[in-house]
Write an enzyme that holds these catalytic residues in place. Structure first.
Site, PDB file in Angstrom:
ATOM      1  N   SER A 249       0.816  -1.207   0.000  1.00 53.26           N
ATOM      2  CA  SER A 249       0.000   0.000   0.000  1.00 53.26           C
ATOM      3  C   SER A 249       0.850   1.257   0.000  1.00 53.26           C
ATOM      4  O   SER A 249       1.970   1.282   0.507  1.00 53.26           O
ATOM      5  CB  SER A 249      -0.898  -0.010   1.250  1.00 53.26           C
ATOM      6  OG  SER A 249      -1.566   1.207   1.411  1.00 53.26           O
ATOM      7  N   GLY A 250       0.266   2.335  -0.554  1.00 50.38           N
ATOM      8  CA  GLY A 250       0.863   3.651  -0.460  1.00 50.38           C
ATOM      9  C   GLY A 250       0.454   4.390   0.794  1.00 50.38           C
ATOM     10  O   GLY A 250       0.855   5.536   0.995  1.00 50.38           O
ATOM     11  N   ASP A 251      -0.340   3.748   1.637  1.00 45.54           N
ATOM     12  CA  ASP A 251      -0.777   4.351   2.894  1.00 45.54           C
ATOM     13  C   ASP A 251      -0.987   3.215   3.891  1.00 45.54           C
ATOM     14  O   ASP A 251      -0.440   2.131   3.711  1.00 45.54           O
ATOM     15  CB  ASP A 251      -2.041   5.193   2.669  1.00 45.54           C
ATOM     16  CG  ASP A 251      -2.149   6.374   3.633  1.00 45.54           C
ATOM     17  OD1 ASP A 251      -1.844   6.183   4.817  1.00 45.54           O
ATOM     18  OD2 ASP A 251      -2.540   7.468   3.207  1.00 45.54           O
ATOM     19  N   ASP A 252      -1.790   3.445   4.937  1.00 43.18           N
ATOM     20  CA  ASP A 252      -1.978   2.413   5.952  1.00 43.18           C
ATOM     21  C   ASP A 252      -2.591   1.149   5.345  1.00 43.18           C
ATOM     22  O   ASP A 252      -3.501   1.224   4.516  1.00 43.18           O
ATOM     23  CB  ASP A 252      -2.901   2.939   7.052  1.00 43.18           C
ATOM     24  CG  ASP A 252      -2.371   4.209   7.699  1.00 43.18           C
ATOM     25  OD1 ASP A 252      -1.158   4.280   7.946  1.00 43.18           O
ATOM     26  OD2 ASP A 252      -3.174   5.126   7.941  1.00 43.18           O
ATOM     27  N   SER A 283       4.324  -1.390   3.611  1.00 44.93           N
ATOM     28  CA  SER A 283       3.904   0.005   3.482  1.00 44.93           C
ATOM     29  C   SER A 283       5.051   0.916   3.937  1.00 44.93           C
ATOM     30  O   SER A 283       5.079   1.350   5.086  1.00 44.93           O
ATOM     31  CB  SER A 283       2.649   0.275   4.313  1.00 44.93           C
ATOM     32  OG  SER A 283       2.236   1.624   4.166  1.00 44.93           O
TER      33      SER A 283
END
Length: 469
Positions: A249-252, A283
């Site tokens: 993921s690019g976030d949580d 991540s």
């Protein structure tokens, strides 16, 4: 894993199928799969004019099929089969007592035309969109006020083709908040399983204001630099189970939420009774499990176990701020393995982005009874950064049986702690003075709850598909 779950895993890997040949693609005439509910009526998307060539827009075909199948909601329910192919579509809405099933070679492609994504109102617990002040684009697969809805397959794919949306976000060209891949609102008995989700415009899976939600066996893949591509975000939900998922993921990877500032406080709908287990996450710029930052409706009774974190910014992160109000309490995490992390644990009380300037500066969040135990971490830059709020400390923190191996270029001080209170037991390297060692007699500190939650009692059964419409 019990016998029925093992059988279901085998069914996903080796479905029992009969194939009817066509000039376009082989069409499955019969197969078995596992789900919470089975259906009496079946249809294929091709029967409603669907064309899986990757260029023909299928929004109308999806909606016509679902609208037709909705008539069977009270007489055994229905299922729609998405055959092999590349099915370009805009947003479409699901119905109750319904299953959407994707063949392993089926790819649902998100349209690149904004006109294929209806604009809907902001969530009432947020008061505005997250990317912009106004409304938001409806998700690729959307449902509201539903009962008994299933989105599953034998690892078919949802591809949001998100690059266009990411570029608009970075350039400030968005008129509305970006769509998600799956959003289910105000619903009960929801299953999302055995799918691959790639390139979401923003969040991937967003159950909100819902109960009895199971997300299982889902693979989520996004470029690690893509903006806000959270994996799974249970939001103001009760009784949710997230298990056996792999997320890049690019976030949580999992972000637990319940509304933003004064809007979340007024809506007052917490996320509670959440189980997260057997999750693997990568991540590099965010957390494996995040609690907040939008937590103004409250978060309580979260149980996470058997988590693998690889090359991630932080293992568990609590994000809140003055003005959030609400609470994060009764959080239990155990048996987490971390490798190559910036922080193993991070709590911050100064995550200050606000919906607007109308938040109450006297609305202080309550963070208490946070329990971490039985963890091993390697190649960690800093063991923990725990920062409460002055005059509003985070209390009841318990960390037990945790071994953190620091990286070669680790920070000289492995722990920083301000405005927190708690205990530790058998933790290496030794925590800060605000988490005093309790000694061998307290080795059982940070006990993980043994009683099960209701969501753990939901069972799957073997279902069949055969064309009968």
């Amino acid at each position: 894993m019990d016998v029925l779950l093992l059988l279901c895993a085998l069914l996903v890997a080796l479905p029992n199928v009969a194939v009817v040949e066509s000039r376009k693609a082989p069409v499955l005439d019969y197969f078995e799969y596992c789900a919470m509910s089975c259906r009496a009526y079946s249809a294929s998307l091709e029967e409603f004019g669907g064309v899986g060539d990757g260029t023909t827009l299928n929004t109308g075909a999806f909606q016509a099929a679902i609208d037709h199948l909705s008539q069977y909601a009270s007489s055994g329910g229905s299922q729609l089969y998405v055959p092999p192919g590349r099915w370009l579509t805009g947003s479409f809405n699901l119905t109750s007592h319904f299953t959407l099933f994707l063949h392993k070679d089926a790819v649902i492609l998100g349209s690149q035309d904004e006109n294929d994504w209806p604009v809907i109102d902001p969530l009432p617990s947020y008061g505005r969109g997250r990317d912009t002040q106004g409304g938001r684009f409806s998700s690729l697969i959307f449902g509201t006020n539903l009962t008994d809805v299933i989105i599953t397959g034998n690892n078919g794919t949802l591809d949001g083709q998100g690059d266009l949306w990411w570029q608009k976000f970075h350039k400030g060209e968005l008129s509305y908040t970006r769509p998600y891949l799956i959003e289910i609102m105000y619903s009960d008995n929801v299953q999302i399983s055995n799918l691959t989700l790639v390139n979401s415009p923003s969040w991937n899976v967003h159950p909100v204001y819902s109960s009895n939600v199971v997300v299982q066996g889902v693979t989520i893949l996004a470029p690690v630099t893509s903006p806000n591509t959270d994996g799974i975000n249970p939001d103001s939900c009760t009784n949710t189970r997230i298990e056996d998922c792999y997320i890049v993921s690019g976030d949580d990877c999992v972000a637990v939420k319940s509304g933003w500032d004064e809007y979340g406080i007024a809506y007052g709908m917490p996320t509670k009774q959440l189980v997260i287990r057997r999750l693997t996450c990568i991540s590099p710029f965010s957390a494996v499990i995040a609690l907040g930052s939008e937590m103004s409706g409250g978060i309580q009774d979260v149980r996470a176990e058997d988590i693998v974190a690889i090359n991630s910014e932080s293992g568990v992160r609590i994000k809140t701020a003055v003005g959030r109000g609400g609470y994060v309490k009764d959080i239990f995490v155990r048996r987490m393995t971390m490798n190559t992390m910036k922080w193993a644990f991070w709590m911050t009380g100064n995550y200050g982005s606000h919906a607007d300037d109308k938040y109450d500066p006297n609305a202080l969040p309550v963070i208490q009874n946070i329990n971490y135990r039985d963890m091993v971490a390697e190649n960690v830059t800093m063991a923990a950064r725990l920062e409460g709020i002055s005059g509003d400390p985070f209390t009841g923190i318990c960390i037990s049986n945790v071994t953190i191996q620091m990286a070669k270029k680790a920070k000289k001080v492995p722990w920083t702690c301000t405005d927190i209170d708690g205990i530790s037991s058998d933790v290496t390297p030794a925590p800060c003075n605000l988490l005093p060692e309790q000694g061998e007699e307290k080795i059982g500190a940070c006990t993980f709850p043994e009683e099960s939650l209701p969501i753990e009692d939901i069972q799957v059964q073997t279902c069949t598909y055969s064309r009968n419409l």
